[in-house]
Design a protein around this motif. Structure first.
Motif, PDB file in Angstrom:
ATOM      1  N   SER A  61       0.832  -1.211   0.000  1.00 52.80           N
ATOM      2  CA  SER A  61       0.000   0.000   0.000  1.00 52.80           C
ATOM      3  C   SER A  61       0.863   1.256   0.000  1.00 52.80           C
ATOM      4  O   SER A  61       0.579   2.223  -0.715  1.00 52.80           O
ATOM      5  N   ALA A  62       1.937   1.237   0.803  1.00 51.10           N
ATOM      6  CA  ALA A  62       2.818   2.400   0.860  1.00 51.10           C
ATOM      7  C   ALA A  62       3.507   2.636  -0.482  1.00 51.10           C
ATOM      8  O   ALA A  62       3.613   3.783  -0.945  1.00 51.10           O
ATOM      9  N   LEU A  63       3.969   1.560  -1.121  1.00 48.28           N
ATOM     10  CA  LEU A  63       4.625   1.711  -2.422  1.00 48.28           C
ATOM     11  C   LEU A  63       3.655   2.241  -3.480  1.00 48.28           C
ATOM     12  O   LEU A  63       3.998   3.134  -4.257  1.00 48.28           O
ATOM     13  N   VAL A  64       2.438   1.685  -3.513  1.00 50.89           N
ATOM     14  CA  VAL A  64       1.445   2.146  -4.492  1.00 50.89           C
ATOM     15  C   VAL A  64       1.091   3.605  -4.246  1.00 50.89           C
ATOM     16  O   VAL A  64       1.016   4.421  -5.182  1.00 50.89           O
ATOM     17  N   ALA A  65       0.871   3.951  -2.964  1.00 53.43           N
ATOM     18  CA  ALA A  65       0.529   5.343  -2.651  1.00 53.43           C
ATOM     19  C   ALA A  65       1.673   6.288  -3.012  1.00 53.43           C
ATOM     20  O   ALA A  65       1.445   7.393  -3.529  1.00 53.43           O
ATOM     21  N   LEU A  66       2.922   5.868  -2.761  1.00 52.97           N
ATOM     22  CA  LEU A  66       4.072   6.704  -3.084  1.00 52.97           C
ATOM     23  C   LEU A  66       4.187   6.925  -4.590  1.00 52.97           C
ATOM     24  O   LEU A  66       4.388   8.063  -5.058  1.00 52.97           O
ATOM     25  N   VAL A  67       4.042   5.842  -5.352  1.00 54.57           N
ATOM     26  CA  VAL A  67       4.157   5.968  -6.807  1.00 54.57           C
ATOM     27  C   VAL A  67       3.051   6.863  -7.362  1.00 54.57           C
ATOM     28  O   VAL A  67       3.300   7.770  -8.182  1.00 54.57           O
ATOM     29  N   LEU A  68       1.817   6.629  -6.924  1.00 50.93           N
ATOM     30  CA  LEU A  68       0.704   7.453  -7.410  1.00 50.93           C
ATOM     31  C   LEU A  68       0.872   8.913  -7.006  1.00 50.93           C
ATOM     32  O   LEU A  68       0.586   9.833  -7.799  1.00 50.93           O
ATOM     33  N   LEU A 167      -0.020  23.773  -5.489  1.00 50.86           N
ATOM     34  CA  LEU A 167       0.717  22.513  -5.514  1.00 50.86           C
ATOM     35  C   LEU A 167       1.048  22.044  -4.102  1.00 50.86           C
ATOM     36  O   LEU A 167       1.030  20.835  -3.812  1.00 50.86           O
ATOM     37  N   GLU A 168       1.342  22.972  -3.206  1.00 50.45           N
ATOM     38  CA  GLU A 168       1.608  22.597  -1.817  1.00 50.45           C
ATOM     39  C   GLU A 168       0.357  22.005  -1.173  1.00 50.45           C
ATOM     40  O   GLU A 168       0.435  21.018  -0.427  1.00 50.45           O
ATOM     41  N   ASP A 169      -0.789  22.645  -1.447  1.00 52.17           N
ATOM     42  CA  ASP A 169      -2.036  22.070  -0.926  1.00 52.17           C
ATOM     43  C   ASP A 169      -2.279  20.679  -1.497  1.00 52.17           C
ATOM     44  O   ASP A 169      -2.744  19.770  -0.788  1.00 52.17           O
ATOM     45  N   LEU A 170      -1.967  20.498  -2.775  1.00 47.71           N
ATOM     46  CA  LEU A 170      -2.132  19.190  -3.395  1.00 47.71           C
ATOM     47  C   LEU A 170      -1.212  18.156  -2.744  1.00 47.71           C
ATOM     48  O   LEU A 170      -1.623  17.028  -2.466  1.00 47.71           O
ATOM     49  N   ASP A 171       0.051  18.562  -2.473  1.00 50.11           N
ATOM     50  CA  ASP A 171       0.986  17.640  -1.820  1.00 50.11           C
ATOM     51  C   ASP A 171       0.498  17.241  -0.435  1.00 50.11           C
ATOM     52  O   ASP A 171       0.601  16.078  -0.022  1.00 50.11           O
ATOM     53  N   GLN A 172      -0.055  18.211   0.292  1.00 47.02           N
ATOM     54  CA  GLN A 172      -0.578  17.902   1.616  1.00 47.02           C
ATOM     55  C   GLN A 172      -1.745  16.915   1.526  1.00 47.02           C
ATOM     56  O   GLN A 172      -1.856  15.961   2.318  1.00 47.02           O
ATOM     57  N   LEU A 174      -2.185  14.778  -0.858  1.00 50.05           N
ATOM     58  CA  LEU A 174      -1.633  13.470  -1.247  1.00 50.05           C
ATOM     59  C   LEU A 174      -1.033  12.740  -0.055  1.00 50.05           C
ATOM     60  O   LEU A 174      -1.172  11.518   0.077  1.00 50.05           O
ATOM     61  N   VAL A 175      -0.358  13.477   0.817  1.00 47.54           N
ATOM     62  CA  VAL A 175       0.218  12.854   2.014  1.00 47.54           C
ATOM     63  C   VAL A 175      -0.877  12.278   2.905  1.00 47.54           C
ATOM     64  O   VAL A 175      -0.794  11.153   3.394  1.00 47.54           O
ATOM     65  N   ILE A 176      -1.939  13.089   3.112  1.00 50.39           N
ATOM     66  CA  ILE A 176      -3.043  12.605   3.948  1.00 50.39           C
ATOM     67  C   ILE A 176      -3.715  11.395   3.316  1.00 50.39           C
ATOM     68  O   ILE A 176      -4.016  10.386   3.976  1.00 50.39           O
ATOM     69  N   GLY A 177      -3.949  11.480   1.997  1.00 54.19           N
ATOM     70  CA  GLY A 177      -4.585  10.344   1.316  1.00 54.19           C
ATOM     71  C   GLY A 177      -3.720   9.092   1.337  1.00 54.19           C
ATOM     72  O   GLY A 177      -4.210   7.986   1.551  1.00 54.19           O
ATOM     73  N   SER A 178      -2.408   9.273   1.129  1.00 55.46           N
ATOM     74  CA  SER A 178      -1.511   8.122   1.151  1.00 55.46           C
ATOM     75  C   SER A 178      -1.465   7.492   2.539  1.00 55.46           C
ATOM     76  O   SER A 178      -1.469   6.260   2.681  1.00 55.46           O
ATOM     77  N   SER A 179      -1.429   8.340   3.566  1.00 59.41           N
ATOM     78  CA  SER A 179      -1.438   7.808   4.936  1.00 59.41           C
ATOM     79  C   SER A 179      -2.718   7.036   5.211  1.00 59.41           C
ATOM     80  O   SER A 179      -2.701   5.971   5.847  1.00 59.41           O
ATOM     81  N   ALA A 180      -3.832   7.571   4.728  1.00 58.78           N
ATOM     82  CA  ALA A 180      -5.099   6.869   4.919  1.00 58.78           C
ATOM     83  C   ALA A 180      -5.093   5.521   4.202  1.00 58.78           C
ATOM     84  O   ALA A 180      -5.604   4.516   4.728  1.00 58.78           O
TER      85      ALA A 180
END
Length: 453
Positions: A61-68, A167-172, A174-180
């Protein structure tokens, strides 16, 4: 990243900072050849199937979230840069029209800017309008230039901070979504791995009960047969093996019982005939061997009955201390009895006498004096001072035709402890065996735990 007369997506003219990525792996622990721990072998900590599945799903899950996340981030950044270049290109064209018509510089435009990047100067000399992105971290700086008729270069420089703050808001996000995603995948792994681990653990417990002699236990019923997966196939295979093994054991028990039963009548006649022989040493030897053969046949029949698991105990309340004193005095007068604490136990006196007699006979036959019998509450211990029980008996328990002595040339057929164990099971008691260390006098100890009143 120059664009000639609009949008050219060539990357050769772009000035960017290179980022290096390093991968770290877990340190491998290696043992030196001379290390004593390496010679003994290190036992790795036990990791259950649940956590293995959980870790695997979490890592995936972490790898998929990181790549996406990287793909989305790079795509969004590239789109914003292209939009910024288009906007700057339009602005420089507008500033060119104003300058050529009025001679005024607008929108912070500059003529022959000395800070103009070299790629843009080269393209201007070729008479081409172009844009350039300088990416030094943070929001990129977007340049745009256009050559004028008088040979000068009109250029604009701007930083689109408002656009790249998105873009910063988007990165934030993405981090929250990836953690979820990772947390959800881990929870799913715990759920799936836990269910599979529980089924396998129940299957192992049921298989252990079958190995302990509970032939009516079925693994598929223990794990629940609603889910058709590999564990269900394993349970079916173990159940089939248990059924086949139970059938073979039952057939063996019946053959043993039939043979012993058929031998009982002629052996009884042999004993009777031996009693009619005239007195003398030969007659004594014949009577002794005939009686030993009769005892062996009776023991084999008793073992067959115990193996059939059909025996029922006639339970009574028995004062254990007084019972042991009287039975030991009759069966082994040379044994010493010590009552540390008396208790009333719920047991079958006839079967308890049989167990106690067999333990005393084993100690007398295979051990050395003194033989000590102690009573402490519901516990009864029989100890001798001989060589002790053999290792295979301590490891696997008593077995028929295997004596309680490491010397197989000794007397006996190995049925005494087998019968004692079987009768103990009928009584609902527990019989254990151990050896006493040599520094404490050595010898073998059989310990019987009886249920209280």
């Amino acid at each position: 990243m120059c664009s000639v007369c609009g949008r050219r997506s060539g990357r050769s003219a772009s000035r960017r900072c290179a980022a290096s990525a390093t991968s770290s792996g877990a340190d491998a622990v290696t043992a030196r050849p001379g290390d004593p721990a390496a010679r003994r072998g290190r036992r790795m900590p036990k990791i259950g199937l649940r956590w293995k599945v959980c870790v695997a799903i979490a890592v995936v899950s972490a790898l998929v979230a990181l790549v996406l996340s990287l793909v989305v981030h790079n795509a969004a950044r590239a789109s914003m840069i292209d939009n910024s270049r288009d906007a700057q290109n339009e602005r420089v064209q507008f500033a060119q029209r104003i300058y050529e018509s009025t001679g005024r510089l607008t929108m912070n435009a500059r003529l022959d800017d000395p800070d103009l990047p070299a790629p843009l100067k080269r393209l201007a000399r070729e008479g081409k309008r172009a844009t350039y992105v300088s990416d030094d971290g943070g929001a990129p700086v977007v340049w745009a230039q256009t050559p004028l008729k008088d040979g000068k270069i009109l250029s604009l420089k701007a930083t689109f901070t408002d656009r790249f703050s998105v873009l910063e808001d988007l990165d934030q996000a993405l981090v929250i979504g990836s953690s979820a995603v990772v947390v959800g995948g881990t929870a799913l792994g715990v759920l799936i791995g836990g269910q599979l681990s529980r089924r396998l653990r129940k299957a192992a417990e049921a298989a252990g009960r079958v190995a302990d002699g509970e032939t009516d236990v079925r693994v598929r019923e223990a794990i629940g047969g609603r889910v058709r997966d590999e564990t269900d196939e394993l349970a079916r295979a173990v159940d089939a093996m248990a059924d086949a093994l139970a059938g073979r054991l039952e057939a063996e028990r019946r053959v043993t019982a039939d043979i012993a039963h058929e031998l009982r009548t002629p052996v009884t006649g042999l004993v009777t005939a031996a009693e009619l022989l005239p007195p003398g040493r030969p007659a004594e030897l014949v009577r002794d061997r005939a009686q030993a053969l009769r005892t062996l046949v009776e023991d084999v029949l008793e073992v067959a009955r115990l193996d059939g698991a059909a025996e029922q105990a006639d339970l009574q309340d028995v004062p254990l201390g007084d019972f042991v004193r009287r039975r030991v005095a009759a069966a082994a007068p040379e044994a010493a009895v010590t009552v540390r604490g008396d208790a009333v136990v719920r047991t079958d006196p006839r079967r308890l006498e049989r167990v106690l007699g067999n333990l005393l006979a084993n100690a007398s036959r295979h051990g050395r004096p003194p033989i000590q019998v102690s009573v402490d509450g519901p516990y009864v211990e029989v100890r001798d001072h001989g060589p002790g029980f053999p290792g295979d008996l301590l490891r696997d328990g008593p077995s028929r035709f295997r004596t309680g002595s490491s010397d197989r040339a000794g007397s006996g057929h190995g049925l005494g402890l087998t019968i004692a164990t079987g009768q103990t099971r009928v009584l609902g008691a527990r019989l254990t065996f151990r050896n006493v260390p040599a520094e404490q006098g050595g010898g073998a100890v059989a310990r019987l735990l009886l249920p209280r009143e």
